[in-house]
Design a protein around this motif. Structure first.
Motif, PDB file in Angstrom:
ATOM      1  N   ASN A 114       0.907  -1.613  -5.910  1.00 42.81           N
ATOM      2  CA  ASN A 114       0.979  -2.375  -4.896  1.00 42.81           C
ATOM      3  C   ASN A 114       1.367  -1.777  -3.511  1.00 42.81           C
ATOM      4  N   TYR A 115       1.198  -0.380  -3.373  1.00 41.97           N
ATOM      5  CA  TYR A 115       1.424   0.358  -2.406  1.00 41.97           C
ATOM      6  C   TYR A 115       2.941   0.443  -1.901  1.00 41.97           C
ATOM      7  N   ASP A 116       3.980  -0.028  -3.030  1.00 46.13           N
ATOM      8  CA  ASP A 116       5.392   0.447  -2.479  1.00 46.13           C
ATOM      9  C   ASP A 116       5.482   1.571  -2.206  1.00 46.13           C
ATOM     10  N   HIS A 121       6.011  -0.243   3.024  1.00 47.37           N
ATOM     11  CA  HIS A 121       5.942  -0.982   1.791  1.00 47.37           C
ATOM     12  C   HIS A 121       6.498  -2.558   2.238  1.00 47.37           C
ATOM     13  N   ASP A 122       7.390  -2.737   3.231  1.00 49.83           N
ATOM     14  CA  ASP A 122       7.956  -3.815   3.651  1.00 49.83           C
ATOM     15  C   ASP A 122       7.348  -4.804   4.761  1.00 49.83           C
ATOM     16  N   VAL A 127       0.710  -2.108   5.483  1.00 49.28           N
ATOM     17  CA  VAL A 127       0.071  -1.430   4.586  1.00 49.28           C
ATOM     18  C   VAL A 127      -1.247  -1.604   4.267  1.00 49.28           C
ATOM     19  N   ALA A 128      -1.631  -2.924   4.857  1.00 53.45           N
ATOM     20  CA  ALA A 128      -3.240  -3.140   4.972  1.00 53.45           C
ATOM     21  C   ALA A 128      -4.231  -2.264   5.898  1.00 53.45           C
ATOM     22  N   PRO A 179       2.945   3.243 -10.461  1.00 59.00           N
ATOM     23  CA  PRO A 179       3.427   2.251  -9.334  1.00 59.00           C
ATOM     24  C   PRO A 179       4.711   2.801  -9.259  1.00 59.00           C
ATOM     25  N   ALA A 180       5.065   2.965  -8.074  1.00 61.30           N
ATOM     26  CA  ALA A 180       6.490   2.970  -7.440  1.00 61.30           C
ATOM     27  C   ALA A 180       7.187   1.709  -7.468  1.00 61.30           C
ATOM     28  N   THR A 181       8.145   1.339  -8.100  1.00 57.63           N
ATOM     29  CA  THR A 181       8.806   0.043  -8.025  1.00 57.63           C
ATOM     30  C   THR A 181      10.312   0.178  -7.615  1.00 57.63           C
ATOM     31  N   ARG A 182      10.617  -0.792  -6.912  1.00 60.04           N
ATOM     32  CA  ARG A 182      12.172  -0.916  -6.078  1.00 60.04           C
ATOM     33  C   ARG A 182      12.839  -1.804  -7.088  1.00 60.04           C
TER      34      ARG A 182
END
Length: 183
Positions: A114-116, A121-122, A127-128, A179-182
C-alpha cells in the motif's frame, strides 16, 4: 526433497538470452535433483511471456513441479486484474498451496503493498502523485486502490494460513511483495 526458490530475474530488462538462460536453469534444476521450483515474480514485463516461459520450462523438466507467482513487473502487460486473481494455469501459484510431506504446506500469494514505505505514506494524494511519476506500478491494470488490494491480499493470506493451521501444517509462505507495516 529439495526445493528451489528464486525471484526478480528480469530477463527482458537485463537483456539476457532467454533460451540460453532457460537451458542453464533446466540443467541446474535437474542436476540438483530439485523436486519443486518456485519463482516469486518479475521474470518479464509481460505476464504472457512469464507464463510461456514456465510452460516451456515445465515441458523440459517432466517430474519437477514448476510454480510461479506474478510480481509487479509481470503485471505490467498482458494480463488483467481479474486474470491475476483467477488464472487456470496449473503452474501459477497465487492463492494456492502445495503440501510437502505430512508436516509442511507451501502457500503462495502474489501479495501487494500500500506504499507505506513512501515518505508520503500519510498523504494519499502525494502517494498517488509519487507513484505516477516514479513507480512503474502505476501502469498496472487495477480497478481498486492499493490499500484495498493489500486488504484483499491480507484476507486471502489469513484464510490460507488458517486453513493450514486447521490441518496441522507448518507453513512456508511465498510472496513477491513485502509490505512495510506500521504498528
Amino acid at each position: 526433497m529439495k526445493i528451489a526458490i528464486s525471484s526478480d530475474n528480469h530477463l527482458d530488462v537485463n537483456r539476457v538470452d532467454v533460451a540460453a538462460t532457460m537451458e542453464a536453469q533446466a540443467a541446474w534444476l535437474k542436476q540438483q535433483e530439485v523436486a519443486h521450483y518456485f519463482f516469486l515474480g518479475d521474470l518479464f514485463n509481460d505476464f504472457t511471456r512469464t507464463q510461456s516461459y514456465f510452460k516451456e520450462l515445465a515441458d523440459q523438466l517432466p517430474g519437477v513441479g514448476i510454480h510461479y507467482l506474478a510480481g509487479n513487473h509481470d503485471m505490467i502487460k498482458g494480463v488483467s486484474f481479474a486474470e491475476i486473481e483467477e488464472n487456470d494455469d496449473p503452474r501459477y501459484f497465487h492463492r494456492r498451496y502445495l503440501d510437502l510431506g505430512a508436516n509442511w504446506r507451501v502457500v503462495g500469494n502474489n501479495g501487494w503493498y500500500n506504499y507505506d514505505f513512501s515518505v508520503y505514506h500519510d498523504q494519499p494524494a502525494e502517494v498517488a502523485k509519487w507513484k505516477r511519476v516514479y513507480w512503474l506500478d502505476s501502469t498496472i491494470d487495477q480497478p481498486i486502490s492499493d490499500q484495498a488490494r493489500e486488504d484483499l491480499v491480507l484476507g486471502q493470506v489469513a484464510s490460507q494460513l488458517t486453513a493450514a493451521k486447521r490441518v496441522g501444517k507448518r507453513v512456508l509462505f511465498l510472496t513477491h511483495f513485502a509490505p512495510a507495516t506500521r504498528l
